[in-house]
Every structure is written in structure tokens, then in C-alpha cells.
Design a protein around this motif. Structure first.
Motif, PDB file in Angstrom:
ATOM      1  N   THR A 215      41.553   9.308 -12.379  1.00 40.83           N
ATOM      2  CA  THR A 215      42.211   8.681 -11.240  1.00 40.83           C
ATOM      3  C   THR A 215      41.241   7.841 -10.427  1.00 40.83           C
ATOM      4  OG1 THR A 215      43.726  10.559 -11.116  1.00 40.83           O
ATOM      5  CG2 THR A 215      43.607   9.141  -9.179  1.00 40.83           C
ATOM      6  N   TRP A 216      39.970   8.260 -10.394  1.00 42.40           N
ATOM      7  CA  TRP A 216      38.968   7.549  -9.609  1.00 42.40           C
ATOM      8  C   TRP A 216      37.619   7.671 -10.309  1.00 42.40           C
ATOM      9  CZ3 TRP A 216      42.009  11.347  -6.964  1.00 42.40           C
ATOM     10  CH2 TRP A 216      41.567  12.665  -7.183  1.00 42.40           C
ATOM     11  N   GLY A 217      36.676   6.844  -9.878  1.00 42.51           N
ATOM     12  CA  GLY A 217      35.325   6.922 -10.419  1.00 42.51           C
ATOM     13  C   GLY A 217      34.850   5.606 -10.999  1.00 42.51           C
ATOM     14  N   ASP A 218      33.573   5.570 -11.366  1.00 40.60           N
ATOM     15  CA  ASP A 218      32.950   4.413 -11.996  1.00 40.60           C
ATOM     16  C   ASP A 218      31.914   4.920 -12.995  1.00 40.60           C
ATOM     17  OD1 ASP A 218      31.614   2.142 -12.780  1.00 40.60           O
ATOM     18  OD2 ASP A 218      31.353   1.332 -10.759  1.00 40.60           O
ATOM     19  N   SER A 219      32.295   4.942 -14.257  1.00 40.62           N
ATOM     20  CA  SER A 219      31.420   5.482 -15.305  1.00 40.62           C
ATOM     21  C   SER A 219      30.132   4.687 -15.453  1.00 40.62           C
ATOM     22  CB  SER A 219      32.153   5.494 -16.651  1.00 40.62           C
ATOM     23  OG  SER A 219      33.307   6.295 -16.598  1.00 40.62           O
ATOM     24  N   THR A 220      30.107   3.449 -15.004  1.00 41.04           N
ATOM     25  CA  THR A 220      28.934   2.605 -15.213  1.00 41.04           C
ATOM     26  C   THR A 220      27.824   2.865 -14.204  1.00 41.04           C
ATOM     27  OG1 THR A 220      29.635   0.745 -13.816  1.00 41.04           O
ATOM     28  CG2 THR A 220      30.510   0.828 -16.052  1.00 41.04           C
ATOM     29  N   THR A 221      28.153   3.478 -13.062  1.00 34.59           N
ATOM     30  CA  THR A 221      27.136   3.683 -12.017  1.00 34.59           C
ATOM     31  C   THR A 221      27.004   5.131 -11.549  1.00 34.59           C
ATOM     32  OG1 THR A 221      28.748   3.210 -10.271  1.00 34.59           O
ATOM     33  CG2 THR A 221      27.479   1.342 -11.120  1.00 34.59           C
ATOM     34  N   GLU A 222      28.113   5.846 -11.459  1.00 34.24           N
ATOM     35  CA  GLU A 222      28.089   7.149 -10.784  1.00 34.24           C
ATOM     36  C   GLU A 222      27.217   8.201 -11.467  1.00 34.24           C
ATOM     37  OE1 GLU A 222      32.045   8.435  -9.820  1.00 34.24           O
ATOM     38  OE2 GLU A 222      32.277   6.901  -8.256  1.00 34.24           O
ATOM     39  N   PRO A 223      27.155   8.260 -12.817  1.00 32.51           N
ATOM     40  CA  PRO A 223      26.251   9.259 -13.413  1.00 32.51           C
ATOM     41  C   PRO A 223      24.801   9.066 -12.975  1.00 32.51           C
ATOM     42  CG  PRO A 223      27.742   8.386 -15.068  1.00 32.51           C
ATOM     43  CD  PRO A 223      27.919   7.537 -13.847  1.00 32.51           C
ATOM     44  N   TYR A 224      24.365   7.824 -12.857  1.00 29.55           N
ATOM     45  CA  TYR A 224      22.981   7.553 -12.470  1.00 29.55           C
ATOM     46  C   TYR A 224      22.735   7.910 -11.003  1.00 29.55           C
ATOM     47  CZ  TYR A 224      23.141   4.936 -16.848  1.00 29.55           C
ATOM     48  OH  TYR A 224      23.306   4.575 -18.165  1.00 29.55           O
ATOM     49  N   ILE A 225      23.726   7.672 -10.155  1.00 34.80           N
ATOM     50  CA  ILE A 225      23.587   8.017  -8.734  1.00 34.80           C
ATOM     51  C   ILE A 225      23.505   9.533  -8.565  1.00 34.80           C
ATOM     52  CG2 ILE A 225      24.765   7.968  -6.498  1.00 34.80           C
ATOM     53  CD1 ILE A 225      26.000   5.260  -7.430  1.00 34.80           C
ATOM     54  N   ALA A 226      24.410  10.259  -9.230  1.00 37.75           N
ATOM     55  CA  ALA A 226      24.418  11.715  -9.118  1.00 37.75           C
ATOM     56  C   ALA A 226      23.125  12.323  -9.653  1.00 37.75           C
ATOM     57  CB  ALA A 226      25.622  12.281  -9.869  1.00 37.75           C
ATOM     58  N   ALA A 227      22.656  11.817 -10.784  1.00 36.52           N
ATOM     59  CA  ALA A 227      21.406  12.330 -11.354  1.00 36.52           C
ATOM     60  C   ALA A 227      20.234  12.077 -10.408  1.00 36.52           C
ATOM     61  CB  ALA A 227      21.141  11.676 -12.707  1.00 36.52           C
ATOM     62  N   HIS A 228      20.234  10.916  -9.769  1.00 35.78           N
ATOM     63  CA  HIS A 228      19.178  10.580  -8.822  1.00 35.78           C
ATOM     64  C   HIS A 228      19.150  11.596  -7.680  1.00 35.78           C
ATOM     65  CE1 HIS A 228      16.330   7.519  -7.423  1.00 35.78           C
ATOM     66  NE2 HIS A 228      16.836   7.649  -6.193  1.00 35.78           N
ATOM     67  N   HIS A 229      20.316  11.923  -7.156  1.00 37.49           N
ATOM     68  CA  HIS A 229      20.380  12.894  -6.054  1.00 37.49           C
ATOM     69  C   HIS A 229      19.976  14.293  -6.513  1.00 37.49           C
ATOM     70  CE1 HIS A 229      23.448  10.051  -3.959  1.00 37.49           C
ATOM     71  NE2 HIS A 229      22.200   9.696  -3.703  1.00 37.49           N
ATOM     72  N   LEU A 230      20.335  14.654  -7.736  1.00 39.62           N
ATOM     73  CA  LEU A 230      19.926  15.962  -8.262  1.00 39.62           C
ATOM     74  C   LEU A 230      18.413  16.041  -8.423  1.00 39.62           C
ATOM     75  CD1 LEU A 230      22.785  16.581 -10.839  1.00 39.62           C
ATOM     76  CD2 LEU A 230      22.196  18.093  -8.940  1.00 39.62           C
ATOM     77  N   LEU A 231      17.798  14.967  -8.893  1.00 43.59           N
ATOM     78  CA  LEU A 231      16.339  14.938  -9.003  1.00 43.59           C
ATOM     79  C   LEU A 231      15.684  15.092  -7.634  1.00 43.59           C
ATOM     80  CD1 LEU A 231      15.515  12.185 -11.648  1.00 43.59           C
ATOM     81  CD2 LEU A 231      14.463  14.455 -11.552  1.00 43.59           C
ATOM     82  N   LEU A 232      16.188  14.357  -6.654  1.00 38.91           N
ATOM     83  CA  LEU A 232      15.598  14.432  -5.319  1.00 38.91           C
ATOM     84  C   LEU A 232      15.846  15.793  -4.680  1.00 38.91           C
ATOM     85  CD1 LEU A 232      16.451  10.857  -3.980  1.00 38.91           C
ATOM     86  CD2 LEU A 232      14.289  11.683  -4.936  1.00 38.91           C
ATOM     87  N   ALA A 233      17.012  16.397  -4.943  1.00 38.29           N
ATOM     88  CA  ALA A 233      17.287  17.738  -4.435  1.00 38.29           C
ATOM     89  C   ALA A 233      16.338  18.752  -5.059  1.00 38.29           C
ATOM     90  CB  ALA A 233      18.741  18.114  -4.721  1.00 38.29           C
ATOM     91  N   HIS A 234      16.111  18.615  -6.362  1.00 42.15           N
ATOM     92  CA  HIS A 234      15.146  19.486  -7.039  1.00 42.15           C
ATOM     93  C   HIS A 234      13.768  19.368  -6.396  1.00 42.15           C
ATOM     94  CE1 HIS A 234      12.358  20.947 -10.107  1.00 42.15           C
ATOM     95  NE2 HIS A 234      11.770  19.770 -10.013  1.00 42.15           N
TER      96      HIS A 234
END
Length: 500
Positions: A215-234
């Protein structure tokens, strides 16, 4: 034969096990850890008890999206049976138990006050493990993001996740760090982001056409954004732990990645390049920043501006932000070059990387390729490309199913053989210089499997998922592993391996 060569041959013969099937745990280095694992959402049950609130996985399964339309509301019900389970672990001879803290059980709204009932449960579990001489190896975040944070700011897509996660991690360090000496910040961020935000087959089910039907989302950008935040959270949690807790609590902290190994589908140079590229995307996506401070060059060149940048400060903070790296290894994926996908105007992670059909399709349809040698390739890759970091094999296991998917079975000798084969490869990799420090079977019990529900079972111990008491049964593989852990030799017995 030259004298020196003769002495060298005698040394090699003296240091090898008598034969491959005679491998014992004594052949592994002193201090090597053997265990088994589960995760909170998959095993605890008690989904609405003791102040726990929903995670994104509760929402997903309650909407009927799991593989077999099941939920984990009860699952193996470890919340009520943890004492029985710890007793089984002790009888099996486990050195350690890998489990996770449920964020929505400890801090139900994602931030704010600690839930006393959640705190009590995890204190009781940890104390019970220690009383039985079993090390608790704790994952702080294992997919079960509080639904409240997803609703408030789209979870992993917002930088606000970093602060909320760090506060949650600190609550774990404060509450349990006096007894927990092995922490994992995040489990499998290199697949959570793809399944949830590219293909959209997992929660929070975000994706875009033509890569998925959401229904929503952007497969071309969102995985990279989420991974970036997970790395910084780690990195934030590790920095906090080292600054405030590590010196007094004397523990170790790391991260756990999914470790699919990618091999060329054919002997062509194009497929060989595709496999190397896919390993850089799949493993290097996180290992490269954790070792070198930035994403791999191939990701920078192929993803371009869609790949977030690290600040200078972040690039200094990331390298070395681990005491060990965990890997969950199950299978090999065959990569085939498909450069026309890279030339598409709109492309996602898999098109950026190589791309063939989404591996999630193969997994969900049961087309899995187990290959013990692939574990050796993975460990060699880490040794050569990333400085041979300390490694924990945090998951390795064998799934089976029957026409009665929730029926308990004892006869799982294929699982014993599988574990035997992987342990032999692990042993040889260590002999070849790998810095592997531990091995955990997935899973200690049958659980709700994220990709398969109750259709596939991995447990050393079966669970009667239809019985009110959730009765546990030690399978043949559990007895096999117990024999190995207690020092028995592994000898072939027909198709299976048994401990003598």
C-alpha cells in the motif's frame, strides 16, 4: 623423506582428529562456546500478558499474513515454561543460551517507563540460567519493533529510532548487565530491511511497484535508509555501553548479521562478478562500515545518491564498534549476472546488486540449498576482507516439515547429520585461521518461524503446539548434540550420526 618433512607430517597427523566422524568438542579451542538459541517473539508466547503490548510482528500475524496464517500468541509458551526449558538446557549440556529481550515487553510503548512484569520475567530467566551454569547471550532487538513506534514515526525510517533504541538498550544494560556478559545490539539488519521495506513480504510491509505489492513504501530508497539508522543505532548503543558499563560489567557487545553465502550460478566471469557484488551488498553493507567507516565502493557506485552518507564523526565512530560479530548461516544463494536490471531507471536492492529472482521467493517455496562448505567460504571471506574479526555462529540449523505440520517427531536424524557436517567445516576453518569463538544451533525448541510459521520446525526439542501444556520432547538431534557437548565421539550409524 626429508627429516623436516617427516616431522611436519607427524605433527599434522598428531593434531588432526583420528577421522572426520571422530570429531569431539575437545578438538575446538579452549573457551569455545556451544549453545542453542531462540528469540522472544518466536518462543515466549504470553503476547498480551504481563503488560506486553503489540510489536509489528503481532500486527502482521494478526492480519493473516504469516506463511501458514498462524500467530505467535502462545507459540512454545516459554514465558510460563522457562524453568522447564532451562532444566532441559542443563541436561543437554549447553554452555550458553541465546535469546532476545522483547522491546514491547520491557518497554511496551517503545519509550518511557520499564514494565515491572517484563523486568521480572527476564530477571527470573537470566537468574535461572546462571543457577544452572548456562551463559545468557542476549540480543537487544530481534525484529519485534513496538507497534507504537511504527505508528508514530514509521519506525526504522526515522532517525528518532536511534534515540529510542539507545534508551531501550541502556535499560537493558542497567537492568541485566551485572549478569549478562554477551550482548548483541541488532539481529539480521541486512535482511529485516529487505523483507520489510523492499520486497514487503515481512512487516511493516512497505514496498513499491514493480518490486512488491504494498500500500505504501519505496523499495528503491527505504531499505538503505532503514539500514543506515540501524547501523547508527548499533554504534550509539556500543558507544554508550563502552563509556558507562563495560568497564564495571566486563561484558562484550556485537551485532549479528544474516550470512547467506553467494556463489556464481555458472562458471562465467559475469556470474563470478555478480556473486562478489552480492556478497559486498549482503555482508559488506554492514561489515564495511563497521570495519572501514563507509559502505563498500560497489554500493556507492551502483546505488548512488539513494545511499545515505555518514558524517565525518559517524565514520570515526563506526569502525571497531564491536567486540565480536555474529553470523546466522543457513544456505548458499546462486548469483547470476543480470546487468540489464542495473540499467533500469527505477531499481531496488536486488537490481542494484546482481539481480535474479528475489531469494525470498525461493525461501518461501522451499527451494533451499544447504552447503556446509559455504560456511567455510564465509569465514574465509571475513578473514581476508575484514581483518578476521571474532565471530560467533549465532544460528545454524535444519528445517523439516511433515504433512501434519505441528506434529511432534523424534526421527530427525537428517538434522544430526546436518549439524555434524557444519561442525566439521567450522573445525577446519578454525584450523585454517578463522577467529570463530562460538556455535549456536537454531533452534533449542520448535518456535514460530518468521518465514514459515509452524510449517517448518528447527528444534532440537520438539513442542506439542496443539497441546494446552505445550509438552517438550527431546528429539534424536537433541540427544546427538548432548552427546557431542558431553565429550562423546561422533560415529556414523547408517544415515545418521550418533554420539558414543
Amino acid at each position: 623423506m626429508a627429516p623436516r618433512l617427516f616431522v611436519l607430517l607427524l605433527f599434522c597427523l598428531a593434531t588432526l582428529p583420528r577421522d572426520a566422524a571422530a570429531l569431539t568438542r575437545r578438538d575446538f579451542p579452549d573457551g569455545f562456546i556451544f549453545g542453542a538459541g531462540t528469540s522472544a517473539f518466536q518462543v515466549e508466547g504470553a503476547a498480551a500478558e504481563g503488560g506486553r503490548k503489540p510489536s509489528i510482528w503481532d500486527t502482521f500475524t494478526h492480519q493473516g499474513y504469516s506463511f501458514d496464517k498462524s500467530t505467535a500468541d502462545i507459540s512454545a509458551d516459554q514465558y510460563h515454561h522457562y524453568k522447564d526449558d532451562v532444566k532441559l538446557m542443563h541436561e543437554m549440556g549447553l554452555d550458553a543460551y541465546r535469546f532476545s529481550i522483547a522491546w514491547p515487553r520491557l518497554i511496551p510503548d517503545g519509550r518511557g517507563e520499564i514494565n515491572p512484569k517484563g523486568l521480572e520475567y527476564y530477571n527470573n530467566l537470566i537468574d535461572e540460567l546462571i543457577r544452572h551454569g548456562i551463559e545468557p547471550h542476549v540480543t537487544i532487538y530481534h525484529f519485534d519493533l513496538p507497534q507504537s513506534l511504527q505508528d508514530e514515526y514509521n519506525g526504522l525510517l526515522s532517525p528518532r529510532f536511534i534515540d529510542d533504541y539507545t534508551a531501550y538498550a541502556e535499560a537493558c544494560f542497567k537492568s541485566f548487565g551485572d549478569r549478562v556478559k554477551h550482548w548483541v545490539t541488532v539481529n539480521e539488519p541486512n535482511i529485516e530491511t529487505i523483507g520489510g521495506l523492499d520486497s514487503g513480504v515481512l512487516p511493516p510491509q512497505r514496498c513499491s511497484h514493480p518490486f512488491g505489492n504494498c500500500t505504501w513504501g519505496d523499495s528503491t530508497t527505504e531499505p538503505y535508509i532503514a539500514a543506515h539508522h540501524l547501523l547508527l543505532a548499533h554504534a550509539s548503543a556500543v558507544s554508550l555501553y563502552r563509556a558507562k558499563y563495560q568497564a564495571t560489567q566486563r561484558g562484550q557487545i556485537g551485532i549479528t548479521l544474516l550470512g547467506w553465502w553467494h556463489e556464481p550460478a555458472t562458471n562465467s566471469s559475469e556470474d563470478a562478478a555478480a556473486a562478489m557484488r552480492m556478497n559486498d551488498f549482503h555482508i559488506g553493507w554492514f561489515m564495511h562500515p563497521l570495519v572501514y567507516g563507509d559502505y563498500p565502493a560497489v554500493m556507492r557506485s551502483r546505488v548512488g545518491a539513494r545511499l545515505p552518507d555518514f558524517t565525518a564523526e559517524q565514520s570515526k565512530k563506526l569502525p571497531g564498534s564491536f567486540d565480536f560479530v555474529g553470523f546466522n548461516h543457513y544456505l548458499v544463494v546462486r548469483a547470476r549476472a543480470h546487468d540489464s536490471a542495473f540499467n533500469m531507471k527505477q531499481r531496488d536492492y536486488y537490481a542494484d546488486a546482481y539481480a535474479i529472482a528475489n531469494p525470498f521467493d525461493d525461501i518461501q517455496e522451499g527451494r533451499l540449498e544447504y552447503a556446509p562448505w559455504a560456511l567455510g567460504r564465509l569465514l574465509d571471506h571475513l578473514k581476508l576482507k575484514y581483518g578476521n574479526p571474532p565471530v560467533m555462529i549465532h544460528e545454524n540449523g535444519y528445517a523439516d516439515a511433515s504433512e501434519l505440520p505441528r506434529k511432534v517427531e523424534y526421527d530427525d536424524d537428517d538434522r544430526s547429520e546436518f549439524l555434524q557436517d557444519y561442525l566439521e567445516v567450522l573445525y577446519l576453518s578454525i584450523r585454517n585461521g578463522s577467529n570463530a569463538r562460538g556455535y549456536f544451533v537454531w533452534s533449542f525448541l520448535d518456535v514460530f518461524e518468521f518465514l514459515f510459521g509452524y510449517r517448518m520446525r528447527f528444534g532440537l526439542c520438539g513442542v506439542d503446539m496443539d497441546g494446552e501444556g505445550r509438552t517438550r520432547y527431546v528429539r534424536n538431534s537433541g540427544r546427538w548434540y548432548s552427546g557431542f557437548l558431553k565429550g562423546g565421539e561422533l560415529r556414523p550409524a547408517g544415515k545418521a550420526y550418533v554420539a558414543a
